[in-house]
Design a protein around this motif. Sequence first.
Motif, PDB file in Angstrom:
ATOM      1  N   GLN A  51      36.836  41.350  41.131  1.00  0.00           N
ATOM      2  CA  GLN A  51      37.307  40.946  42.272  1.00  0.00           C
ATOM      3  C   GLN A  51      36.529  39.848  42.965  1.00  0.00           C
ATOM      4  O   GLN A  51      37.000  38.810  43.383  1.00  0.00           O
ATOM      5  CB  GLN A  51      37.438  42.060  43.158  1.00  0.00           C
ATOM      6  CG  GLN A  51      37.866  41.842  44.647  1.00  0.00           C
ATOM      7  CD  GLN A  51      39.342  41.215  44.298  1.00  0.00           C
ATOM      8  OE1 GLN A  51      40.201  41.981  44.458  1.00  0.00           O
ATOM      9  NE2 GLN A  51      39.566  39.902  44.607  1.00  0.00           N
ATOM     10  N   SER A  52      35.186  40.231  42.635  1.00  0.00           N
ATOM     11  CA  SER A  52      34.218  39.273  43.602  1.00  0.00           C
ATOM     12  C   SER A  52      34.316  37.649  43.088  1.00  0.00           C
ATOM     13  O   SER A  52      33.781  36.853  43.667  1.00  0.00           O
ATOM     14  CB  SER A  52      32.772  39.657  43.703  1.00  0.00           C
ATOM     15  OG  SER A  52      32.398  40.014  42.079  1.00  0.00           O
ATOM     16  N   ILE A  85      45.587  42.300  43.828  1.00  0.00           N
ATOM     17  CA  ILE A  85      46.702  43.154  43.494  1.00  0.00           C
ATOM     18  C   ILE A  85      47.507  43.736  44.636  1.00  0.00           C
ATOM     19  O   ILE A  85      46.706  44.357  45.529  1.00  0.00           O
ATOM     20  CB  ILE A  85      46.381  44.129  42.212  1.00  0.00           C
ATOM     21  CG1 ILE A  85      46.048  43.644  41.172  1.00  0.00           C
ATOM     22  CG2 ILE A  85      47.727  44.935  42.197  1.00  0.00           C
ATOM     23  CD1 ILE A  85      45.749  44.474  40.136  1.00  0.00           C
ATOM     24  N   LYS A  86      48.729  43.322  45.001  1.00  0.00           N
ATOM     25  CA  LYS A  86      49.517  43.973  46.094  1.00  0.00           C
ATOM     26  C   LYS A  86      50.551  44.535  45.617  1.00  0.00           C
ATOM     27  O   LYS A  86      51.551  44.038  45.332  1.00  0.00           O
ATOM     28  CB  LYS A  86      49.748  42.738  47.047  1.00  0.00           C
ATOM     29  CG  LYS A  86      48.747  41.896  47.549  1.00  0.00           C
ATOM     30  CD  LYS A  86      48.992  40.714  48.095  1.00  0.00           C
ATOM     31  CE  LYS A  86      47.811  40.035  48.638  1.00  0.00           C
ATOM     32  NZ  LYS A  86      48.063  38.632  49.299  1.00  0.00           N
ATOM     33  N   PRO A  87      50.611  46.084  45.467  1.00  0.00           N
ATOM     34  CA  PRO A  87      51.470  46.866  45.077  1.00  0.00           C
ATOM     35  C   PRO A  87      52.843  47.113  45.790  1.00  0.00           C
ATOM     36  O   PRO A  87      52.513  46.989  47.290  1.00  0.00           O
ATOM     37  CB  PRO A  87      51.174  48.001  44.594  1.00  0.00           C
ATOM     38  CG  PRO A  87      49.714  48.129  45.382  1.00  0.00           C
ATOM     39  CD  PRO A  87      49.245  46.630  45.988  1.00  0.00           C
ATOM     40  N   LYS A 115      40.505  48.596  42.313  1.00  0.00           N
ATOM     41  CA  LYS A 115      39.282  47.713  41.885  1.00  0.00           C
ATOM     42  C   LYS A 115      39.631  46.113  42.236  1.00  0.00           C
ATOM     43  O   LYS A 115      38.620  45.300  42.537  1.00  0.00           O
ATOM     44  CB  LYS A 115      39.531  47.419  40.316  1.00  0.00           C
ATOM     45  CG  LYS A 115      38.751  48.877  39.838  1.00  0.00           C
ATOM     46  CD  LYS A 115      38.956  48.168  38.254  1.00  0.00           C
ATOM     47  CE  LYS A 115      38.020  49.303  37.401  1.00  0.00           C
ATOM     48  NZ  LYS A 115      38.060  49.118  35.965  1.00  0.00           N
ATOM     49  N   TYR A 116      40.925  45.739  42.556  1.00  0.00           N
ATOM     50  CA  TYR A 116      41.229  44.364  43.020  1.00  0.00           C
ATOM     51  C   TYR A 116      41.964  44.223  44.334  1.00  0.00           C
ATOM     52  O   TYR A 116      43.200  43.972  44.159  1.00  0.00           O
ATOM     53  CB  TYR A 116      41.932  43.767  41.787  1.00  0.00           C
ATOM     54  CG  TYR A 116      41.265  43.477  40.559  1.00  0.00           C
ATOM     55  CD1 TYR A 116      40.486  42.284  40.457  1.00  0.00           C
ATOM     56  CD2 TYR A 116      41.144  44.443  39.815  1.00  0.00           C
ATOM     57  CE1 TYR A 116      39.801  41.947  39.085  1.00  0.00           C
ATOM     58  CE2 TYR A 116      40.438  44.421  38.520  1.00  0.00           C
ATOM     59  CZ  TYR A 116      39.841  43.324  38.094  1.00  0.00           C
ATOM     60  OH  TYR A 116      39.073  42.921  37.404  1.00  0.00           O
ATOM     61  N   PRO A 117      41.297  44.903  45.407  1.00  0.00           N
ATOM     62  CA  PRO A 117      42.150  44.806  46.744  1.00  0.00           C
ATOM     63  C   PRO A 117      42.787  43.478  47.123  1.00  0.00           C
ATOM     64  O   PRO A 117      43.620  43.395  47.822  1.00  0.00           O
ATOM     65  CB  PRO A 117      41.118  45.539  47.549  1.00  0.00           C
ATOM     66  CG  PRO A 117      39.828  45.237  46.945  1.00  0.00           C
ATOM     67  CD  PRO A 117      40.020  45.264  45.600  1.00  0.00           C
TER      68      PRO A 117
END
Length: 990
Positions: free
Chosen positions: A722-723, A789-791, A784-786
Amino acid sequence: MTVRQMLLQLVGRGYEVQVLGATVFDNTKGMGKLKEQFPDLSAHLHQLIEAEDGPLTHQMVVSYSHNRNHFTTHEEGLWYSQYLYLLDSFEPDVVWFYGGQTLDLLIADEARDRGIPVAFYLANGNYKAPRWCRDVDLILTDSQATADMYRKEVGYTAKPVGKFIAPKNFIAEHHQRQRLLFVNPSWQKGVSVFVQLAEKLERERPDIELEVVEARADWTAVLKDVTRRMGEQRSSLSNVMVTPNTSDMRGPYSRARLVVAPSLWWESSGRVLAEAMLNGIPALITNRGGMPEMIGNAGIAFDFPEACYKEPYQHLLSDEELQPLLDAVIRMFDDEDIYQEYVAHAWQTGKEKHHLDLATERLINALTPLVNLRAGNKDFAITQKKRHRQRLASRATKPEFKVDKSLLQLIEDKSSFHKGKQPQANRLWMTDDFTWQIKGKIMVLDNRASLIKSGLADQMAATEAFGIVAFDPASEIKDAKQYEGNDDIQVFQHALLGDGKAATLNACVAPEMSSILTPLQPEKLPKRHQLGVKPLAELPINTIALDSIEGLGSLDWLILDDLCDAISVLDNGKKSLTDTLLIQARVSFQITHEKQPSLAELQHWASRNDFRFYRFHNIQHYSHLPDELNARALCATEQESADVLFLPSHERMAKLSEKERMKLAFILSAGFAAHDVAFDLIADVSQDKALEFLEAQQLLPKLSSSLKADDITPPASPCIPQSEHVNGEPLVSVICVTYNHFNFIEDAIKGFVSQRTNFPFEVIIHDDASSDGTQDVIRKYAEKYPNLIKPIFQKENQYSQNKKPLDNSLPFAKGRYVALCEGDDYWTDNEKLQKQFDFMEKNPGYIVTHHNAIVINGNKIERKSKLPQHCIRDYDANDLIKNDCFILTISMMFRKVFNKFPKEKGHVANGDNFLISVLGLYGKSKYLDDIKPAVYRLHENATWSSKSSNEKNKILANTFHWISIYHDRKGRSAIATHYKKMAQKLDKIY
């Protein structure tokens, strides 16, 4: 071109149009667009194909030959049956046609028999016999002059409607006004006059630039012919720039200051003149046909001596006769005030006479009285019953298209048994199951036009992989003019390769025996050759040294005949032959001429110049049996001649580049069925490609169905933390819709988070209330990927409530662009988004980009390409709007030009068709071949692939029905009708 544009205008005005024809053309260049859709027409022989052309669909009977004069009676019968079927099923209000051959006369007869009015388009001066128009209600022509000529000379009345020039490819935005422009350098168009003018301007006014745009004719060939008759043969003029045949004339018109059109035949109007006026370009013309009315006062008309207007239109003018034309050109370049007056007149003439809307209005007004009769609303069966003596009342049924190969077999049989020649030596050995990746054209020099005479040249040209230059020293090719202006085949008559010096052609009774070599005395020849080799005349002829040919570039394949001085050709071509891949030299074992090349001489030359003997080919025998007996039981024992093939030496072969290896492999496989050595060459480039080649040639069983899971490309990798992803407002939104994809969703997500980009993007994953653990996998990656990823988790399944996941997701997308991938598929290229984003940013005219995918089922690859070969391409806006395309949803990135879909989309199950049609309203598409194929997965729960053909047809019919309603609501009636027909067609199927 004109009739096609007329039909496009009628469709745009709400007319419903059906087009019926055949695969016959004035010139092979007319096949360009058809080849794009049907690369191998022979596979559809005697079938009815449908070629898409924007809003038009052309139905065509596929014929043996592309020449109208070779249309067989069987093909005429197929075409005629389909015509009757269309009359009784389409029920037209008007039948419109052109052409005056025997079959064409039945068009008007059958229409009139059903009470359907008939229109005819006439744009030349050749229809002097009145029989063809007895049943024609309306004759349309392009000029008043042609209408007046026919009224006076024959007696029938024609209605002029003008030319139909679409601005897209014919009207330039800016005009440099630098050059004198001449289009289509053919004899009828006055090329003899233009060459004289150009040559004189070169001497007297070299500052005036000229441009020639080739069409059917070949500029170099006619230039040589005219200058030879003028006294000194020239192959080029320093003041003339040549532009190859093009469908986009904006470039030439943007450079043109003046158009010269010295047509010598009856020019009904002259399309180039209408185009010139629309560009504000004055014209110099001959006072023939409808040309003066096309330009009005925007140019000057000249009268030449009567001899100019007689075929073959090659009369040369005297200096005094040419001077007025020369003076007019110079004045137009030197006197700016006078020139600008003519420019103003040209703009005015274009606006008042040639605007497309004006022509369309004239056409509509002419057709309206016929259309108002509403013939299609009548019961034709009743009409026919009243008219027929037998009181027949019937409707034509859909014809059955059957292939008839009797003519083909007859031709093949004759060529096979003629003097014991090997069967099928006159065809290419190719398969559709293997795609050759040839970079650049394969250049072929043929010293006796053997490829043309055998019929191979046209087949080779159809592949678009060859460029053929053929010499025809004895003028054996009867219709050499058909190759004038051909991009792939050039023919030079009364010329041949040699040492570059003047020679003498010994013309013989049998043209194929004519040679610069001296024929043997009759007593030294077998009886079968004594008459044919008998000399008739000695003609001067120039030979051409290979090394003296300018601009030849790479010479890949040299073909020498057995009646040339082969060693002289080779010795004077050592530089050109340095990188040649194949030398094919014919050797005669039964000598007919002095100094004929022998195998020993050729092999000696080859060994000293880095070539080696490969094999004999096309061995020809002679039978001593009577022809009738030999035709029944082939027995030819005396070997007369053979082609000797020479390949690069083993040392030079080892140094060939990959490009050269693929070229040579293609030549040997396609031209000589030498698949073994072709395989060897391909294997040096790619082992996988070589195995595909063997599969395609059926030398190995197809292996694709048994590939292991290890051969399947995994998702893009590595996963980027993510970073390391770019933060900020997303420029691209990835939308992934998923339902019960527990076994697959992780692969899809890995493909997303592995994307390397220099811009921020987001991934919207819409889960439609999965019950198999799919949501748990999504949550794991969302943690992990706030920022990425937007569920969207649905508590109740929305699809079952007729609410589509993509429709629910699109309003949440923040990006400038949207990319799609369903949860059971995945991407394999970690630069996919970056490549598509970069292209879209640089090319605002494109609405969507796309690429290919492989198809897998479990651990097996089903297809290495989900796209058929003909669908691996770009599409224009019309293609998208009409869904005349195949774009994979998994591959799409499109501009977010709307936030929600039209309400009609809520009624369809497969929304990708709806999406593509809507996107077409905003632009065109680009296929990107540098993106690795994605993976499209087949499985038992797949939404689309698991359905039967009947179910798919039903779903598609419903989709097309609602797309039709949408376009109709927006006032796009022609498009709505298109989809309505598609829906009805599918309804009938299921």
